[in-house]
Design an enzyme around this catalytic site. Structure first.
Site, mmCIF file in Angstrom:
data_model
loop_
_atom_site.group_PDB
_atom_site.id
_atom_site.type_symbol
_atom_site.label_atom_id
_atom_site.label_comp_id
_atom_site.label_asym_id
_atom_site.label_seq_id
_atom_site.Cartn_x
_atom_site.Cartn_y
_atom_site.Cartn_z
ATOM 1 N N GLU A 272 40.981 23.063 102.740
ATOM 2 C CA GLU A 272 42.363 23.578 102.707
ATOM 3 C C GLU A 272 42.788 24.071 104.090
ATOM 4 O O GLU A 272 42.028 24.778 104.777
ATOM 5 C CB GLU A 272 42.466 24.732 101.689
ATOM 6 C CG GLU A 272 43.868 25.343 101.661
ATOM 7 C CD GLU A 272 44.149 26.250 100.473
ATOM 8 O OE1 GLU A 272 43.257 26.418 99.612
ATOM 9 O OE2 GLU A 272 45.273 26.786 100.416
ATOM 10 N N ASP B 75 42.746 29.795 90.817
ATOM 11 C CA ASP B 75 43.097 31.219 90.777
ATOM 12 C C ASP B 75 44.496 31.432 91.347
ATOM 13 O O ASP B 75 45.047 32.536 91.283
ATOM 14 C CB ASP B 75 42.037 32.077 91.483
ATOM 15 C CG ASP B 75 41.879 31.729 92.949
ATOM 16 O OD1 ASP B 75 42.503 30.755 93.416
ATOM 17 O OD2 ASP B 75 41.127 32.443 93.644
ATOM 18 N N SER B 76 45.111 30.360 91.863
ATOM 19 C CA SER B 76 46.522 30.419 92.255
ATOM 20 C C SER B 76 47.397 30.795 91.061
ATOM 21 O O SER B 76 48.553 31.170 91.223
ATOM 22 C CB SER B 76 46.983 29.070 92.822
ATOM 23 O OG SER B 76 46.604 28.009 91.965
ATOM 24 N N GLU C 11 34.789 29.697 96.744
ATOM 25 C CA GLU C 11 35.284 29.662 98.123
ATOM 26 C C GLU C 11 34.194 30.113 99.095
ATOM 27 O O GLU C 11 33.431 31.041 98.798
ATOM 28 C CB GLU C 11 36.510 30.573 98.256
ATOM 29 C CG GLU C 11 37.693 30.075 97.455
ATOM 30 C CD GLU C 11 38.981 30.852 97.722
ATOM 31 O OE1 GLU C 11 39.004 31.709 98.643
ATOM 32 O OE2 GLU C 11 39.963 30.592 97.003
ATOM 33 N N ASP D 198 38.373 27.828 88.691
ATOM 34 C CA ASP D 198 38.117 28.644 89.875
ATOM 35 C C ASP D 198 37.352 29.893 89.485
ATOM 36 O O ASP D 198 37.678 30.543 88.481
ATOM 37 C CB ASP D 198 39.460 29.081 90.493
ATOM 38 C CG ASP D 198 39.679 28.507 91.865
ATOM 39 O OD1 ASP D 198 38.698 28.092 92.515
ATOM 40 O OD2 ASP D 198 40.851 28.467 92.285
ATOM 41 N N LYS E 137 34.685 26.188 90.866
ATOM 42 C CA LYS E 137 34.947 26.117 92.310
ATOM 43 C C LYS E 137 34.735 27.495 92.921
ATOM 44 O O LYS E 137 35.196 28.490 92.334
ATOM 45 C CB LYS E 137 36.374 25.627 92.574
ATOM 46 C CG LYS E 137 36.692 25.568 94.064
ATOM 47 C CD LYS E 137 37.959 24.792 94.366
ATOM 48 C CE LYS E 137 39.245 25.533 94.123
ATOM 49 N NZ LYS E 137 39.392 26.801 94.862
HETATM 50 O O1 KIV Z 1 43.718 28.062 93.306
HETATM 51 C C1 KIV Z 1 44.137 26.966 93.713
HETATM 52 O O2 KIV Z 1 45.182 26.477 93.315
HETATM 53 C C2 KIV Z 1 43.339 26.269 94.713
HETATM 54 C C3 KIV Z 1 43.917 25.014 95.266
HETATM 55 C C4 KIV Z 1 44.952 25.343 96.222
HETATM 56 C C5 KIV Z 1 42.877 24.145 95.846
HETATM 57 O O3 KIV Z 1 42.286 26.707 95.048
#
Ligand code: KIV
Length: 319
Positions: free
Chosen positions: A199, A63-64, A134, A102, A132
């Site tokens: 992280e 989600d970055s 969180e 994500d 993924k």
């Molecule tokens: O969204 C992302 O890029 C991440 C990584 C930093 C692990 O969650």
């Protein structure tokens, strides 16, 4: 239009040609064999191809992307539909790496069944091979695994908690906090998570958790003792327009490379240096003559168009 060969049948570059497909069980096997897991983010087709073809084991559609691709201030704004869009592109560009998508902020925070429904969309509609999430959401992990969706957990500095944390701060800096983090990691592992991203935590905390945990840890800003490492692709190649965090190593300068290429192109256009005659299509000799003897303007245009089109098609077919 670009004639660049992006078809799924294009030859694979370099070293992943003979490597078997990475699955979630592969990651566990790599931990058992002591083989480091390499992971990077990717958000689009060409980047996914590059990353996959160099033999990276796991591609995260993080989600970055909200920040590095869409220019948002943090990761909170990205939607499930945007994650679907980018995950589809990455999936099309990936053959070997495990593609993890994500779950964006708000897509699983309300209720377990909301999280399961959105995760299934990422698998079914975009081809994600794992999702993924969180935080220590043990019940959700159990429900996802029951629904046959492989899960990667994410603990420590969880960027979706930025408002609650009041910024991006290194986590687990006290013994109590490390023990809590370790308990959370075990709870996720027992609920069925296949791996955990750690992280922004001290190296010593990540090392202790990694040594104790039965599933692999993948670190970012968590030191070298994790079972694997992940970085944001744009950090790796300097495409973020911001100073790098302490844990980032820049392996290339795409920003400088792209700037110089674009600048040279602009100058060439301004100076009539692009395109050259060799980069141009040409009329066949007969049409050139017709043009030069000055047919009626409309006839000449029709004849020339037909020949140019045929000529261009032939050239493209030969390319
Ligand atoms: O969204 C992302 O890029 C991440 C990584 C930093 C692990 O969650």
């Amino acid at each position: 239009m670009s004639l660049t060969e992006f078809s799924a049948r294009a030859p694979l570059a370099s070293r992943n040609l003979f490597l078997p497909k990475v699955t979630m069980p592969t990651l566990g096997e790599m931990k058992r064999q002591g083989k480091p897991i390499s992971a990077l983010t990717a958000y689009d087709y060409p980047t996914a191809r590059l990353v996959d073809e160099t033999g990276i084991d796991l591609i995260l559609v993080g989600d970055s992307l909200a920040m590095v691709m869409l220019g948002h201030e943090n990761t909170l704004a990205v939607t499930v539909d945007e994650m679907l869009h980018h995950t589809r592109a990455v999936r099309r560009g990936t053959r070997r790496a495990l593609v993890v998508a994500d779950m964006p902020f708000g897509s699983y925070h309300d209720a377990v069944n909301q999280g399961v429904a959105n995760a299934i969309r990422l698998v079914k509609e975009a081809g994600a091979e794992a999702v993924k999430i969180e935080g220590p959401r043990v019940e959700l992990v159990r429900a996802l695994v029951d629904a046959e969706v492989p899960v990667v957990g994410h603990l420590g500095l969880t960027p979706q908690s930025v408002l609650r944390m009041g910024g991006y701060r290194v986590q687990a800096r006290t013994l109590d906090a490390v023990l809590q983090l370790q308990a959370d990691a075990f709870a996720l592992a027992h609920a069925g998570a296949g791996a955990i991203v750690l992280e922004g935590i001290p190296r010593e905390a990540a090392a202790a958790i990694t040594a104790a945990l039965p599933i692999p840890t993948i670190g970012i800003g968590a030191g070298p003792d994790c079972d694997g490492q992940i970085l944001v692709f744009h950090d790796l190649v300097n495409l973020t327009f911001a100073p790098a965090a302490k844990f980032v190593r820049r392996y290339g300068d795409a920003s400088a490379l792209f700037r110089s290429a674009v600048e040279r192109y602009r100058l060439d256009v301004e100076h009539h240096a692009f395109p050259s005659d060799a980069e141009s299509y040409h009329l066949p000799e007969s049409a050139r003559q017709l043009l030069s003897i000055g047919l009626d303007a409309e006839d000449a245009r029709d004849n020339a168009d037909a020949m140019v089109n045929r000529d261009a098609r032939e050239e493209m077919n030969q390319a």
